[in-house]
Design a protein around this motif. Sequence first.
Motif, PDB file in Angstrom:
ATOM      1  N   SER A  97      -5.772  55.491  -6.016  1.00 11.61           N
ATOM      2  CA  SER A  97      -5.793  54.939  -4.748  1.00 11.61           C
ATOM      3  C   SER A  97      -6.147  53.191  -5.305  1.00 11.61           C
ATOM      4  O   SER A  97      -6.416  52.515  -4.305  1.00 11.61           O
ATOM      5  CB  SER A  97      -7.009  55.448  -4.032  1.00 11.61           C
ATOM      6  OG  SER A  97      -8.235  55.394  -4.692  1.00 11.61           O
ATOM      7  N   SER A  98      -6.579  52.884  -6.495  1.00  7.96           N
ATOM      8  CA  SER A  98      -6.770  51.712  -6.813  1.00  7.96           C
ATOM      9  C   SER A  98      -6.104  51.264  -8.280  1.00  7.96           C
ATOM     10  O   SER A  98      -5.975  52.153  -9.011  1.00  7.96           O
ATOM     11  CB  SER A  98      -8.410  51.221  -6.970  1.00  7.96           C
ATOM     12  OG  SER A  98      -9.039  52.111  -8.006  1.00  7.96           O
ATOM     13  N   ILE A  99      -6.175  50.056  -8.547  1.00  8.40           N
ATOM     14  CA  ILE A  99      -5.711  49.497  -9.660  1.00  8.40           C
ATOM     15  C   ILE A  99      -6.704  49.138 -10.632  1.00  8.40           C
ATOM     16  O   ILE A  99      -7.676  48.668 -10.223  1.00  8.40           O
ATOM     17  CB  ILE A  99      -4.689  48.294  -9.457  1.00  8.40           C
ATOM     18  CG1 ILE A  99      -3.506  48.606  -8.509  1.00  8.40           C
ATOM     19  CG2 ILE A  99      -4.016  47.730 -10.783  1.00  8.40           C
ATOM     20  CD1 ILE A  99      -2.730  47.503  -7.902  1.00  8.40           C
ATOM     21  N   ASP A 100      -6.631  49.487 -12.006  1.00 10.31           N
ATOM     22  CA  ASP A 100      -7.672  49.133 -12.914  1.00 10.31           C
ATOM     23  C   ASP A 100      -7.635  47.556 -12.804  1.00 10.31           C
ATOM     24  O   ASP A 100      -6.809  46.732 -12.829  1.00 10.31           O
ATOM     25  CB  ASP A 100      -7.257  49.406 -14.395  1.00 10.31           C
ATOM     26  CG  ASP A 100      -7.390  50.887 -14.473  1.00 10.31           C
ATOM     27  OD1 ASP A 100      -8.009  51.546 -13.774  1.00 10.31           O
ATOM     28  OD2 ASP A 100      -6.662  51.588 -15.487  1.00 10.31           O
ATOM     29  N   VAL A 101      -8.956  47.156 -12.877  1.00  8.12           N
ATOM     30  CA  VAL A 101      -9.297  45.609 -12.690  1.00  8.12           C
ATOM     31  C   VAL A 101      -9.852  45.313 -14.104  1.00  8.12           C
ATOM     32  O   VAL A 101     -11.185  45.879 -14.252  1.00  8.12           O
ATOM     33  CB  VAL A 101      -9.968  45.186 -11.505  1.00  8.12           C
ATOM     34  CG1 VAL A 101     -10.451  43.673 -11.161  1.00  8.12           C
ATOM     35  CG2 VAL A 101      -9.532  45.769 -10.388  1.00  8.12           C
ATOM     36  N   TYR A 102      -9.724  44.012 -14.507  1.00  8.64           N
ATOM     37  CA  TYR A 102     -10.236  43.658 -15.727  1.00  8.64           C
ATOM     38  C   TYR A 102     -11.624  43.010 -15.306  1.00  8.64           C
ATOM     39  O   TYR A 102     -11.684  42.386 -14.282  1.00  8.64           O
ATOM     40  CB  TYR A 102      -9.490  42.627 -16.543  1.00  8.64           C
ATOM     41  CG  TYR A 102      -8.265  43.257 -17.176  1.00  8.64           C
ATOM     42  CD1 TYR A 102      -8.471  43.901 -18.369  1.00  8.64           C
ATOM     43  CD2 TYR A 102      -6.921  43.369 -16.536  1.00  8.64           C
ATOM     44  CE1 TYR A 102      -7.227  44.515 -19.100  1.00  8.64           C
ATOM     45  CE2 TYR A 102      -5.898  44.076 -17.572  1.00  8.64           C
ATOM     46  CZ  TYR A 102      -5.977  44.577 -18.614  1.00  8.64           C
ATOM     47  OH  TYR A 102      -5.049  45.378 -19.140  1.00  8.64           O
ATOM     48  N   ASP A 103     -12.638  42.853 -16.200  1.00  8.88           N
ATOM     49  CA  ASP A 103     -13.671  41.919 -16.003  1.00  8.88           C
ATOM     50  C   ASP A 103     -13.362  40.258 -16.100  1.00  8.88           C
ATOM     51  O   ASP A 103     -12.371  40.216 -16.666  1.00  8.88           O
ATOM     52  CB  ASP A 103     -14.767  42.162 -16.910  1.00  8.88           C
ATOM     53  CG  ASP A 103     -15.440  43.772 -16.675  1.00  8.88           C
ATOM     54  OD1 ASP A 103     -15.416  44.273 -15.520  1.00  8.88           O
ATOM     55  OD2 ASP A 103     -16.007  44.176 -17.734  1.00  8.88           O
ATOM     56  N   ARG A 104     -14.059  39.764 -15.248  1.00  9.74           N
ATOM     57  CA  ARG A 104     -13.778  38.350 -15.305  1.00  9.74           C
ATOM     58  C   ARG A 104     -13.736  37.715 -16.730  1.00  9.74           C
ATOM     59  O   ARG A 104     -12.716  36.839 -16.953  1.00  9.74           O
ATOM     60  CB  ARG A 104     -15.012  37.587 -14.512  1.00  9.74           C
ATOM     61  CG  ARG A 104     -14.855  36.049 -14.346  1.00  9.74           C
ATOM     62  CD  ARG A 104     -16.076  35.697 -13.590  1.00  9.74           C
ATOM     63  NE  ARG A 104     -16.266  36.218 -12.106  1.00  9.74           N
ATOM     64  CZ  ARG A 104     -15.759  35.737 -10.984  1.00  9.74           C
ATOM     65  NH1 ARG A 104     -15.062  34.628 -11.003  1.00  9.74           N
ATOM     66  NH2 ARG A 104     -16.061  36.032  -9.754  1.00  9.74           N
ATOM     67  N   SER A 105     -14.571  38.168 -17.526  1.00 12.33           N
ATOM     68  CA  SER A 105     -14.555  37.585 -18.835  1.00 12.33           C
ATOM     69  C   SER A 105     -13.452  38.256 -19.880  1.00 12.33           C
ATOM     70  O   SER A 105     -13.313  37.719 -20.805  1.00 12.33           O
ATOM     71  CB  SER A 105     -16.200  37.970 -19.610  1.00 12.33           C
ATOM     72  OG  SER A 105     -16.106  39.192 -19.717  1.00 12.33           O
ATOM     73  N   GLU A 106     -12.804  39.011 -19.433  1.00  8.90           N
ATOM     74  CA  GLU A 106     -11.540  39.799 -20.307  1.00  8.90           C
ATOM     75  C   GLU A 106     -10.474  38.953 -20.213  1.00  8.90           C
ATOM     76  O   GLU A 106      -9.249  39.121 -20.463  1.00  8.90           O
ATOM     77  CB  GLU A 106     -11.395  41.304 -19.797  1.00  8.90           C
ATOM     78  CG  GLU A 106     -12.664  42.080 -20.220  1.00  8.90           C
ATOM     79  CD  GLU A 106     -12.233  43.408 -20.070  1.00  8.90           C
ATOM     80  OE1 GLU A 106     -12.255  44.433 -20.687  1.00  8.90           O
ATOM     81  OE2 GLU A 106     -12.332  43.774 -18.452  1.00  8.90           O
ATOM     82  N   LEU A 107     -10.243  37.903 -19.193  1.00  8.87           N
ATOM     83  CA  LEU A 107      -9.012  37.252 -18.918  1.00  8.87           C
ATOM     84  C   LEU A 107      -9.124  35.531 -19.141  1.00  8.87           C
ATOM     85  O   LEU A 107     -10.221  35.084 -19.308  1.00  8.87           O
ATOM     86  CB  LEU A 107      -8.897  37.150 -17.259  1.00  8.87           C
ATOM     87  CG  LEU A 107      -8.635  38.732 -16.666  1.00  8.87           C
ATOM     88  CD1 LEU A 107      -8.685  38.719 -15.315  1.00  8.87           C
ATOM     89  CD2 LEU A 107      -7.406  39.244 -17.355  1.00  8.87           C
ATOM     90  N   VAL A 111      -0.356  30.243 -10.722  1.00  9.72           N
ATOM     91  CA  VAL A 111      -1.498  30.601 -11.694  1.00  9.72           C
ATOM     92  C   VAL A 111      -1.458  31.824 -12.313  1.00  9.72           C
ATOM     93  O   VAL A 111      -0.683  32.787 -11.552  1.00  9.72           O
ATOM     94  CB  VAL A 111      -2.966  30.869 -10.896  1.00  9.72           C
ATOM     95  CG1 VAL A 111      -3.968  31.399 -11.500  1.00  9.72           C
ATOM     96  CG2 VAL A 111      -3.335  29.686 -10.197  1.00  9.72           C
ATOM     97  N   VAL A 112      -1.529  31.920 -13.595  1.00  9.00           N
ATOM     98  CA  VAL A 112      -1.184  33.360 -14.395  1.00  9.00           C
ATOM     99  C   VAL A 112      -2.694  33.641 -15.030  1.00  9.00           C
ATOM    100  O   VAL A 112      -3.477  32.876 -15.585  1.00  9.00           O
ATOM    101  CB  VAL A 112      -0.282  33.008 -15.506  1.00  9.00           C
ATOM    102  CG1 VAL A 112       0.194  34.127 -16.483  1.00  9.00           C
ATOM    103  CG2 VAL A 112       1.028  32.738 -15.047  1.00  9.00           C
ATOM    104  N   PHE A 113      -2.939  34.841 -14.908  1.00  6.02           N
ATOM    105  CA  PHE A 113      -4.087  35.454 -15.828  1.00  6.02           C
ATOM    106  C   PHE A 113      -3.444  36.222 -16.940  1.00  6.02           C
ATOM    107  O   PHE A 113      -2.381  37.008 -16.690  1.00  6.02           O
ATOM    108  CB  PHE A 113      -4.828  36.698 -14.774  1.00  6.02           C
ATOM    109  CG  PHE A 113      -5.435  36.236 -13.787  1.00  6.02           C
ATOM    110  CD1 PHE A 113      -5.222  35.003 -12.971  1.00  6.02           C
ATOM    111  CD2 PHE A 113      -6.249  36.915 -12.844  1.00  6.02           C
ATOM    112  CE1 PHE A 113      -5.778  34.526 -11.671  1.00  6.02           C
ATOM    113  CE2 PHE A 113      -7.000  36.588 -11.613  1.00  6.02           C
ATOM    114  CZ  PHE A 113      -6.589  35.337 -11.286  1.00  6.02           C
ATOM    115  N   VAL A 114      -4.071  36.142 -18.022  1.00  7.17           N
ATOM    116  CA  VAL A 114      -3.597  36.986 -19.406  1.00  7.17           C
ATOM    117  C   VAL A 114      -4.743  37.651 -19.968  1.00  7.17           C
ATOM    118  O   VAL A 114      -5.882  36.863 -20.008  1.00  7.17           O
ATOM    119  CB  VAL A 114      -3.250  35.692 -20.188  1.00  7.17           C
ATOM    120  CG1 VAL A 114      -2.670  36.290 -21.730  1.00  7.17           C
ATOM    121  CG2 VAL A 114      -1.943  35.068 -19.670  1.00  7.17           C
ATOM    122  N   VAL A 115      -4.586  38.978 -20.283  1.00  6.04           N
ATOM    123  CA  VAL A 115      -5.710  39.477 -20.915  1.00  6.04           C
ATOM    124  C   VAL A 115      -6.056  38.879 -22.224  1.00  6.04           C
ATOM    125  O   VAL A 115      -4.906  38.656 -23.002  1.00  6.04           O
ATOM    126  CB  VAL A 115      -5.191  40.834 -21.096  1.00  6.04           C
ATOM    127  CG1 VAL A 115      -6.360  41.867 -21.773  1.00  6.04           C
ATOM    128  CG2 VAL A 115      -5.050  41.563 -19.707  1.00  6.04           C
TER     129      VAL A 115
END
Length: 87
Positions: free
Chosen positions: A32-42, A82-86
Amino acid sequence: MSTKDATKTYDLYALYKNEFSSPSLSSSGAPSSIDVYDRSELHYYITAYDADIFKNISINSSGVLSYKVKEVPTDDNTIINVVFVVK
């Protein structure tokens, strides 16, 4: 965007976390949810923006976007990409 010289700030990470944590729909059998990275992981990047509309644009290492409105757009066809990169 309706006021020239207005400064705007958006916490893009918070928007991402809220949207991905509770998607509107999912396929059968999907969580029911998508895994979300922590703020500091991006890493956060601005890959394009409308320089005729925005100035003093920046994004910090926490995913907070800031900009000043250079000119009020005459239509809705303006972007900040805007692009987020792991990491």
